[in-house]
Scaffold this active site. Structure first.
Site, PDB file in Angstrom:
ATOM      1  N   ARG A   1     -13.151  12.278   3.885  1.00  0.00           N
ATOM      2  CA  ARG A   1     -11.892  13.015   4.097  1.00  0.00           C
ATOM      3  C   ARG A   1     -11.389  13.622   2.789  1.00  0.00           C
ATOM      4  O   ARG A   1     -10.822  14.717   2.781  1.00  0.00           O
ATOM      5  CB  ARG A   1     -10.826  12.075   4.685  1.00  0.00           C
ATOM      6  CG  ARG A   1     -11.084  11.720   6.136  1.00  0.00           C
ATOM      7  CD  ARG A   1     -10.180  10.582   6.604  1.00  0.00           C
ATOM      8  NE  ARG A   1      -8.788  10.836   6.387  1.00  0.00           N
ATOM      9  CZ  ARG A   1      -7.919   9.960   5.826  1.00  0.00           C
ATOM     10  NH1 ARG A   1      -8.324   8.754   5.458  1.00  0.00           N
ATOM     11  NH2 ARG A   1      -6.674  10.265   5.650  1.00  0.00           N
TER      12      ARG A   1
ATOM     13  N   HIS B   1       0.845  -1.192   0.000  1.00  0.00           N
ATOM     14  CA  HIS B   1       0.000   0.000   0.000  1.00  0.00           C
ATOM     15  C   HIS B   1       0.878   1.238   0.000  1.00  0.00           C
ATOM     16  O   HIS B   1       1.893   1.294   0.679  1.00  0.00           O
ATOM     17  CB  HIS B   1      -0.891   0.017   1.243  1.00  0.00           C
ATOM     18  CG  HIS B   1      -2.146   0.816   1.038  1.00  0.00           C
ATOM     19  ND1 HIS B   1      -3.310   0.262   0.543  1.00  0.00           N
ATOM     20  CD2 HIS B   1      -2.421   2.118   1.229  1.00  0.00           C
ATOM     21  CE1 HIS B   1      -4.235   1.191   0.457  1.00  0.00           C
ATOM     22  NE2 HIS B   1      -3.725   2.336   0.862  1.00  0.00           N
TER      23      HIS B   1
ATOM     24  N   ASP C   1     -13.745   2.577   6.643  1.00  0.00           N
ATOM     25  CA  ASP C   1     -12.763   3.330   5.865  1.00  0.00           C
ATOM     26  C   ASP C   1     -13.356   3.779   4.536  1.00  0.00           C
ATOM     27  O   ASP C   1     -13.084   4.881   4.077  1.00  0.00           O
ATOM     28  CB  ASP C   1     -11.479   2.531   5.624  1.00  0.00           C
ATOM     29  CG  ASP C   1     -10.483   3.369   4.840  1.00  0.00           C
ATOM     30  OD1 ASP C   1     -10.152   4.471   5.300  1.00  0.00           O
ATOM     31  OD2 ASP C   1     -10.079   2.954   3.739  1.00  0.00           O
TER      32      ASP C   1
HETATM   33  N1  URA Z   1      -4.174   5.822   1.412  1.00  0.00           N
HETATM   34  C1  URA Z   1      -5.218   5.356   2.130  1.00  0.00           C
HETATM   35  O1  URA Z   1      -5.683   4.249   1.905  1.00  0.00           O
HETATM   36  N2  URA Z   1      -5.712   6.136   3.082  1.00  0.00           N
HETATM   37  C2  URA Z   1      -5.232   7.355   3.379  1.00  0.00           C
HETATM   38  O2  URA Z   1      -5.736   7.985   4.271  1.00  0.00           O
HETATM   39  C3  URA Z   1      -4.147   7.840   2.625  1.00  0.00           C
HETATM   40  C4  URA Z   1      -3.638   7.043   1.632  1.00  0.00           C
END
Ligand code: URA
Length: 434
Positions: free
Chosen positions: A168, A82, A161
């Site tokens: 966000r 990631h 998320d």
């Molecule tokens: N990548 C993600 O998955 N989340 C974040 O907050 C920033 C980058």
């Protein structure tokens, strides 16, 4: 509990309890807290911060907000990678099929664009018909069949998320250490990875500009992963210039396909080789990192990685004719050069400004509901330290409308700072956190 009390508590710089964090995550995921109150809490966290205990509690609560996969009946060791987010960062498109072609199963949950940074799912949707929507049985089946699956935030993994990420993105609350850690690690924990390689970006196009902040972000994520029993490492990499040449979805896909065929910018390959080498080594496929990198090069050179990418597109409903012939990917109607305004050496590139120029061309979202245009974006082949002559082609704009094209030209030119003296090229990596 009442959300207003939790917002006020954080607004007043107080520490939230594990129970309050858990309650917020559950209620917001269930749709019982409106976006405006969740956004207020995100902003309070952004401004006031969270301590390490709160960050861990937020991560675990988000990981528990949906299913938590155990993939050991399918593969003994599943790897994931990631990136913390960057401009032109198409490394996942290359690294995932490369690792899978080396015999390391990859099950990954990726995001869409976030702020000025692009997202792997948006890029993959450049392929006609390709879908990130996998049910959990489909996720497992595809992992078992081809050793590679890439899902979005639609599957029931860390749904908190999925909602918070989109919120966000459009409320100025991305660049916070606790929120980024929780967002990334909740997905990684829920998706059942045994090994996690994190690419944490530092620089003016990253959410953490200073290498010390990126290192702190890396440290906390590595600790969360290792505490949860997952082998986790982080590479701190430079984001003071776009990664590779292309910025924008289909343009980046084409560059990634080039890299899988042995072409593309050498700096992109260096990055992919390092990240994938780490994935293969972490999975225990080789004794040394050098041997892992050799395996990665072989998987590219013998065409297996490209074939794996093709399988990924096909398995998720995409049109493989666009893999075979990338000129069939979306193409912008307007393509114009950007010329260097003066002779000199590139001293600095405002990388976030490049990312925003691409977003405003239509490659990303300014509000949650925006549709993106996969064809548009920028090609910028020069890096800090390169010398150009006045009028030389600095890059290209791919646009769908003349006004947007003119605006992007202004923004891109303003993002470059020039010098008459030589300037050192930027390092690729700043270190590793294990
Ligand atoms: N990548 C993600 O998955 N989340 C974040 O907050 C920033 C980058």
């Amino acid at each position: 509990m009442r959300i207003i009390d939790i917002i006020e508590k954080k607004r007043d710089s107080k520490e939230l309890t594990a129970a309050e964090i858990e309650w917020f995550v559950q209620e917001y995921t269930a749709g019982n807290i409106p976006d405006y109150q969740a956004a207020a809490l995100m902003m309070a966290i952004f401004i006031r911060g969270m301590n390490r205990r709160e960050t861990v509690d937020l991560t675990l609560a988000m990981a528990r907000s949906g299913e938590q996969l155990d993939l050991h009946d399918i593969a003994p060791f599943v790897i994931d990678k990631h990136s913390s987010g960057g401009v032109g960062d198409k490394v996942s498109l290359v690294a995932l099929p490369l690792a899978a072609a080396c015999g390391v199963p990859v099950g990954k949950m990726s995001g869409r664009g976030l702020g000025s940074s692009g997202g792997t799912i948006d890029k993959m949707e450049s392929f006609r018909g390709w879908s990130p929507d996998r049910t959990l049985p489909q996720f497992r089946q595809q992992l078992a069949e081809i050793g590679l699956v890439l899902t979005g935030q639609t599957v029931d993994l860390a749904p908190a998320d999925g909602k918070l990420y989109a919120l966000r993105d459009v409320t100025g609350t991305v660049a916070n250490l606790s929120l980024i850690s929780a967002s990334i690690m909740s997905k990684k924990l829920a998706a059942g990875a045994d090994g996690i390689v994190l690419d944490v970006k530092a620089g003016n196009g990253a959410f953490m500009a200073a290498p010390e902040d990126a290192r702190e972000l890396a440290r906390i994520m590595v600790d969360i992963g290792n505490d949860a029993g997952r082998k986790t490492i982080a590479i701190i990499s430079d984001m003071n210039q776009p990664l590779g040449n292309a910025v924008g979805n289909a343009l980046e896909v084409k560059e990634a396909l080039d890299a899988l065929r042995g072409g593309g910018p050498p700096s992109l390959w260096a990055h992919c080789e390092e990240i994938t080498g780490r994935m293969v080594h972490l999975a225990g496929k080789t004794e040394s990192l050098a041997a892992a990198k050799k395996m990665v090069n072989d998987a590219r050179n013998n065409g297996r990685a490209w074939e794996k990418f093709r399988q990924l597109v096909q398995a998720q409903g995409g049109d493989v004719s666009q893999v075979d012939d990338p000129s069939l990917l979306p193409q912008a109607p307007l393509v114009e050069p950007i010329l260097a305004p003066r002779s000199g050496v590139i001293a600095r590139i405002d990388t976030a400004a490049i990312g925003w120029a691409s977003v405003r061309l239509g490659a990303g979202r300014l509000v949650k509901e925006d549709e993106i245009d996969h064809a548009v974006g920028l090609i910028l082949p020069y890096n800090v330290g390169d010398r150009l002559e006045a009028g030389q082609r600095l890059g290209e704009i791919h646009a769908n409308n003349p006004d947007k094209l003119a605006q992007a030209r202004e923004e891109v030119l303003a993002a470059f700072t020039w010098s008459d003296k030589p300037v050192d090229p930027l390092p690729h990596f700043y270190g590793v956190v294990e």
